[in-house]
Design a protein around this motif. Structure first.
Motif, PDB file in Angstrom:
ATOM      1  N   LEU A  10      45.144  39.298  35.406  1.00 39.76           N
ATOM      2  CA  LEU A  10      45.013  40.351  36.416  1.00 39.76           C
ATOM      3  C   LEU A  10      46.371  40.707  36.997  1.00 39.76           C
ATOM      4  O   LEU A  10      47.233  39.851  37.166  1.00 39.76           O
ATOM      5  CB  LEU A  10      44.094  39.897  37.547  1.00 39.76           C
ATOM      6  CG  LEU A  10      42.648  39.579  37.177  1.00 39.76           C
ATOM      7  CD1 LEU A  10      41.913  39.023  38.389  1.00 39.76           C
ATOM      8  CD2 LEU A  10      41.948  40.810  36.649  1.00 39.76           C
ATOM      9  N   ASP A  11      46.544  41.982  37.344  1.00 41.09           N
ATOM     10  CA  ASP A  11      47.751  42.441  38.029  1.00 41.09           C
ATOM     11  C   ASP A  11      47.504  42.666  39.515  1.00 41.09           C
ATOM     12  O   ASP A  11      48.416  42.909  40.261  1.00 41.09           O
ATOM     13  CB  ASP A  11      48.260  43.741  37.393  1.00 41.09           C
ATOM     14  CG  ASP A  11      48.830  43.516  36.006  1.00 41.09           C
ATOM     15  OD1 ASP A  11      49.347  42.406  35.754  1.00 41.09           O
ATOM     16  OD2 ASP A  11      48.757  44.425  35.177  1.00 41.09           O
ATOM     17  N   GLY A  12      46.268  42.615  39.921  1.00 41.54           N
ATOM     18  CA  GLY A  12      45.913  42.848  41.320  1.00 41.54           C
ATOM     19  C   GLY A  12      44.448  42.514  41.517  1.00 41.54           C
ATOM     20  O   GLY A  12      43.828  41.877  40.673  1.00 41.54           O
ATOM     21  N   PRO A  13      43.885  42.995  42.613  1.00 42.87           N
ATOM     22  CA  PRO A  13      42.496  42.634  42.928  1.00 42.87           C
ATOM     23  C   PRO A  13      41.443  43.473  42.212  1.00 42.87           C
ATOM     24  O   PRO A  13      40.265  43.333  42.493  1.00 42.87           O
ATOM     25  CB  PRO A  13      42.428  42.843  44.441  1.00 42.87           C
ATOM     26  CG  PRO A  13      43.412  43.936  44.701  1.00 42.87           C
ATOM     27  CD  PRO A  13      44.517  43.725  43.712  1.00 42.87           C
ATOM     28  N   PRO A  34      38.208  31.585  38.777  1.00 44.35           N
ATOM     29  CA  PRO A  34      39.641  31.517  38.502  1.00 44.35           C
ATOM     30  C   PRO A  34      39.899  30.597  37.315  1.00 44.35           C
ATOM     31  O   PRO A  34      39.302  29.532  37.200  1.00 44.35           O
ATOM     32  CB  PRO A  34      40.244  30.957  39.793  1.00 44.35           C
ATOM     33  CG  PRO A  34      39.114  30.261  40.466  1.00 44.35           C
ATOM     34  CD  PRO A  34      37.852  30.951  40.034  1.00 44.35           C
ATOM     35  N   ALA A  35      40.773  31.019  36.420  1.00 39.97           N
ATOM     36  CA  ALA A  35      41.104  30.223  35.231  1.00 39.97           C
ATOM     37  C   ALA A  35      42.489  29.604  35.340  1.00 39.97           C
ATOM     38  O   ALA A  35      42.966  29.001  34.391  1.00 39.97           O
ATOM     39  CB  ALA A  35      41.017  31.103  33.982  1.00 39.97           C
TER      40      ALA A  35
END
Length: 73
Positions: A10-13, A34-35
């Motif tokens: 991800l780059d953001g939410p 979350p990984a």
């Protein structure tokens, strides 16, 4: 049942996801976890956490049994 498991950076939410061609469903279940946590979390010493909970003759018998099992290895 069709299932998809994928790790996405991800780059953001925000997350935009397109289901692959041929995936057919009227409803889906989305689970987000979350990984990036610790790869191997520290394990608690389960035997040590039992210390003091067994006493007397039972403790002596258990200690002798554990010692015998250890000697077999």
């Amino acid at each position: 049942m069709q299932a998809i498991s994928e790790i996405i950076d991800l780059d953001g939410p925000e997350l935009h996801y397109t289901l692959p061609e041929g995936f057919e469903a009227k409803r889906i279940q989305l689970i987000i976890l979350p990984a990036d946590g610790p790869e191997n979390p520290p394990k608690k010493n389960r035997i040590q956490s039992l210390r003091g909970s067994v006493t007397g003759a039972a403790a002596t018998s258990l200690a002798a049994h554990l010692q015998a099992v250890r000697n077999e290895w």
